[in-house]
Motif scaffolding. Sequence first.
Motif, PDB file in Angstrom:
ATOM      1  N   ALA A   5       0.862  -1.183   0.000  1.00 49.97           N
ATOM      2  CA  ALA A   5       0.000   0.000   0.000  1.00 49.97           C
ATOM      3  C   ALA A   5       0.897   1.230   0.000  1.00 49.97           C
ATOM      4  O   ALA A   5       1.714   1.411   0.915  1.00 49.97           O
ATOM      5  N   LYS A   6       0.749   2.067  -1.008  1.00 51.76           N
ATOM      6  CA  LYS A   6       1.534   3.301  -1.091  1.00 51.76           C
ATOM      7  C   LYS A   6       0.654   4.464  -0.676  1.00 51.76           C
ATOM      8  O   LYS A   6      -0.358   4.741  -1.308  1.00 51.76           O
ATOM      9  N   GLU A   7       1.044   5.110   0.414  1.00 52.50           N
ATOM     10  CA  GLU A   7       0.331   6.292   0.909  1.00 52.50           C
ATOM     11  C   GLU A   7       1.281   7.475   0.740  1.00 52.50           C
ATOM     12  O   GLU A   7       1.911   7.916   1.688  1.00 52.50           O
ATOM     13  N   GLY A   8       1.422   7.922  -0.498  1.00 57.16           N
ATOM     14  CA  GLY A   8       2.422   8.939  -0.781  1.00 57.16           C
ATOM     15  C   GLY A   8       3.807   8.337  -0.588  1.00 57.16           C
ATOM     16  O   GLY A   8       4.140   7.314  -1.164  1.00 57.16           O
ATOM     17  N   ALA A   9       4.613   8.989   0.252  1.00 58.99           N
ATOM     18  CA  ALA A   9       5.975   8.521   0.506  1.00 58.99           C
ATOM     19  C   ALA A   9       6.039   7.481   1.627  1.00 58.99           C
ATOM     20  O   ALA A   9       7.128   7.062   2.020  1.00 58.99           O
TER      21      ALA A   9
END
Length: 201
Positions: A5-9
């Motif tokens: 899961a990519k939450e921004g950086a």
Amino acid sequence: MISLAKEGALWVVSLNRPEKANSLTAAMLEELCEIVESAGEARVLVLTGEGKVFSAGADLDEARAGLATSPLWERLSGSLAGFQGLSIAALNGTLAGGAMGMALACDMRLAVPSAKFFYPVMKLGFLPQPSDPARMSALIGPARTKLVLMGGQKIVAEEALAFGLVDRIVEPGALMEHTREIAADVLAAKPEIISGIKRMI
């Protein structure tokens, strides 16, 4: 069996094989390596698991077929150790065997109260992964490392905290919230400040 899961950086990598205690196959290790090696745009990398066990280590069938001595373990821990941002092992449960290496290579380890830690390589007739004893010894000292690797002792969360194997014990429902709280300043910082502080430490 690996979720990203990519939450921004902020990248959250989850071991997602709870029906097998998140035991790791060669394919899962390869995917983990590829994720970490491609995480240059991430500032915080979190490793966690689904279910009540972080990882039982190598899948037993694959371990017998050679996975226990695969270079993939060392490739993964080396990639994590070289990550330029902040790496956090958010241990949702017990951590065992070769899976210990990825947690040892992270910058910090948070664990739930029910977590246990053991690395029974001696009993199984294998050497630990090459960098694991030195990393563990740097955290908890040589004698306690021998207690785990040679004495085959299972360490509970409170003892792991006292040893310095984990940095904080967090209730399961608050584990990811607390991880994000720790990550907040890093996510707001410039990359050169993040990597600069890591180098100074």
